[in-house]
Design a protein around this motif. Sequence first.
Motif, mmCIF file in Angstrom:
data_model
loop_
_atom_site.group_PDB
_atom_site.id
_atom_site.type_symbol
_atom_site.label_atom_id
_atom_site.label_comp_id
_atom_site.label_asym_id
_atom_site.label_seq_id
_atom_site.Cartn_x
_atom_site.Cartn_y
_atom_site.Cartn_z
ATOM 1 N N THR A 1 -70.960 -40.408 -17.960
ATOM 2 C CA THR A 1 -71.428 -41.515 -17.126
ATOM 3 C C THR A 1 -71.603 -42.807 -17.915
ATOM 4 O O THR A 1 -71.303 -43.897 -17.418
ATOM 5 N N ALA A 2 -72.063 -42.718 -19.152
ATOM 6 C CA ALA A 2 -72.234 -43.928 -19.966
ATOM 7 C C ALA A 2 -70.898 -44.633 -20.186
ATOM 8 O O ALA A 2 -70.819 -45.874 -20.162
ATOM 9 N N ALA A 3 -69.826 -43.855 -20.358
ATOM 10 C CA ALA A 3 -68.500 -44.448 -20.517
ATOM 11 C C ALA A 3 -68.025 -45.065 -19.209
ATOM 12 O O ALA A 3 -67.425 -46.152 -19.188
ATOM 13 N N ALA A 4 -68.308 -44.382 -18.095
ATOM 14 C CA ALA A 4 -67.935 -44.922 -16.781
ATOM 15 C C ALA A 4 -68.644 -46.251 -16.536
ATOM 16 O O ALA A 4 -68.040 -47.205 -16.010
ATOM 17 N N ASP A 5 -69.913 -46.334 -16.905
ATOM 18 C CA ASP A 5 -70.670 -47.587 -16.722
ATOM 19 C C ASP A 5 -70.045 -48.718 -17.527
ATOM 20 O O ASP A 5 -69.951 -49.858 -17.044
ATOM 21 N N GLY B 1 -68.831 -35.273 11.080
ATOM 22 C CA GLY B 1 -68.650 -35.134 9.645
ATOM 23 C C GLY B 1 -69.847 -34.446 9.016
ATOM 24 O O GLY B 1 -70.992 -34.808 9.309
ATOM 25 N N PHE B 2 -69.584 -33.451 8.158
ATOM 26 C CA PHE B 2 -70.630 -32.723 7.436
ATOM 27 C C PHE B 2 -70.517 -33.061 5.951
ATOM 28 O O PHE B 2 -69.453 -32.870 5.349
ATOM 29 N N GLY B 3 -71.610 -33.543 5.347
ATOM 30 C CA GLY B 3 -71.571 -33.866 3.931
ATOM 31 C C GLY B 3 -72.946 -33.877 3.307
ATOM 32 O O GLY B 3 -73.971 -33.753 3.992
ATOM 33 N N ASP B 4 -72.950 -34.050 1.984
ATOM 34 C CA ASP B 4 -74.223 -33.992 1.260
ATOM 35 C C ASP B 4 -74.356 -35.028 0.154
ATOM 36 O O ASP B 4 -75.456 -35.246 -0.348
ATOM 37 N N ALA B 5 -73.253 -35.668 -0.246
ATOM 38 C CA ALA B 5 -73.282 -36.528 -1.427
ATOM 39 C C ALA B 5 -72.907 -37.964 -1.083
ATOM 40 O O ALA B 5 -72.359 -38.245 -0.004
ATOM 41 N N GLU B 6 -73.171 -38.870 -2.020
ATOM 42 C CA GLU B 6 -72.924 -40.290 -1.766
ATOM 43 C C GLU B 6 -71.455 -40.583 -1.488
ATOM 44 O O GLU B 6 -71.141 -41.503 -0.729
ATOM 45 N N ASN B 7 -70.539 -39.822 -2.103
ATOM 46 C CA ASN B 7 -69.123 -40.103 -1.842
ATOM 47 C C ASN B 7 -68.694 -39.666 -0.449
ATOM 48 O O ASN B 7 -67.564 -39.910 -0.027
ATOM 49 N N HIS C 1 -68.307 -42.824 -9.303
ATOM 50 C CA HIS C 1 -69.369 -42.090 -8.619
ATOM 51 C C HIS C 1 -69.971 -41.080 -9.583
ATOM 52 O O HIS C 1 -69.246 -40.387 -10.310
ATOM 53 N N ALA C 2 -71.292 -40.995 -9.583
ATOM 54 C CA ALA C 2 -71.982 -40.061 -10.463
ATOM 55 C C ALA C 2 -71.783 -38.620 -9.987
ATOM 56 O O ALA C 2 -71.760 -38.341 -8.785
ATOM 57 N N LEU C 3 -71.647 -37.705 -10.945
ATOM 58 C CA LEU C 3 -71.546 -36.277 -10.679
ATOM 59 C C LEU C 3 -72.705 -35.562 -11.369
ATOM 60 O O LEU C 3 -73.651 -36.203 -11.811
ATOM 61 N N GLU C 4 -72.599 -34.240 -11.477
ATOM 62 C CA GLU C 4 -73.631 -33.486 -12.191
ATOM 63 C C GLU C 4 -73.402 -33.546 -13.698
ATOM 64 O O GLU C 4 -72.359 -33.974 -14.171
ATOM 65 N N LEU C 5 -74.393 -33.066 -14.432
ATOM 66 C CA LEU C 5 -74.313 -32.821 -15.872
ATOM 67 C C LEU C 5 -73.986 -34.068 -16.679
ATOM 68 O O LEU C 5 -73.324 -33.999 -17.721
ATOM 69 N N SER D 1 -69.416 -38.685 -14.582
ATOM 70 C CA SER D 1 -69.022 -39.467 -13.405
ATOM 71 C C SER D 1 -67.532 -39.295 -13.186
ATOM 72 O O SER D 1 -66.805 -38.819 -14.074
ATOM 73 N N GLU D 2 -67.077 -39.691 -11.997
ATOM 74 C CA GLU D 2 -65.645 -39.700 -11.725
ATOM 75 C C GLU D 2 -65.208 -41.129 -11.447
ATOM 76 O O GLU D 2 -65.937 -41.911 -10.847
ATOM 77 N N ILE D 3 -64.011 -41.457 -11.925
ATOM 78 C CA ILE D 3 -63.430 -42.775 -11.698
ATOM 79 C C ILE D 3 -62.077 -42.598 -11.025
ATOM 80 O O ILE D 3 -61.296 -41.719 -11.389
ATOM 81 N N GLY D 4 -61.821 -43.409 -10.012
ATOM 82 C CA GLY D 4 -60.534 -43.404 -9.330
ATOM 83 C C GLY D 4 -60.246 -44.784 -8.781
ATOM 84 O O GLY D 4 -61.026 -45.727 -8.987
#
Length: 278
Positions: free
Chosen positions: A170-174, A225-231, A189-193, A196-199
């Motif tokens: 995540t620090a690199a993504a930032d 729509g069924f979901g749980d995360a910010e993305n 977008h932030a992920l676990e552990l 982050s993911e970048i696209g």
Amino acid sequence: MRPDAQTTAAKTATVFFDIDGTLGWVDPTCEEGRPRWEQGLSPAPNDAVVDAVRRLVRHGHRAFVCTGRPPGAIHPLITAMPFSGFITLAGAYVTLGSRILRNEPIDPELLRAVDDVLARRGEGARLEGLRVVTELRGGTQGDSANSAPDINEALRRQPDGRVYKVILPTAAADEIMAEPRLAESLSAHALELGNSEIGLASNTKRAGLLAIAKVLRDGMGPTYGFGDAENDLPILDEMTVAVAMGNAVDAVRERADYVTSDVAHDGVVAGLEHFGLI
């Protein structure tokens, strides 16, 4: 204002399901405890969820998967279910039956610009293609065996040379997103552990939905729509009825029309039953 959810169930509906935290869940810290053939794959829905989706389709409704995962990382139990299509890689790759509606990889030169930041920091990443995930310079934890030493070798290891998402610390993504020339084209977008993911900024679950809607046109009927995360927010905002899982993050729960049970208590089943879809 959205139509009253209870009055839409009699019509043919189109229902979109996230995977992780919605159709199923696997603790990422316990990945090595899974059978070897399942490691790296999405969670598998339990029997109750599989049966609910099958009943949904038997009642004349359509079902779609909408996930950040690549097609090759979706559990075969999910691909065997009666889904009409798949929004994968957070909207970068979209199919309707056998038709490919979206196929938008990251330009190699843009990938190299991302890797310039990673290399400067001495960090690695995971590069997601359609079927293959390539580890670069040890991966996100720096300890992945047989990883590619540089971005050019990582791209050569992708069967078609295409990468759709980058998983990185995540620090690199930032730092990457703080560079205006990169932030123009990318989203993170932030992920676990701590990852982050970048696209591509143009690749969202909403973009996948619009590609499907363009083909189905008025045939979609009311959408759920069924979901749980910010993305999930970009697609949930477009739904007739947005359903948050009981385990959803606060931002999703606040925007939802209905909060169902959590994934551990078959929230998909409870939500479909609540709206009379099964």
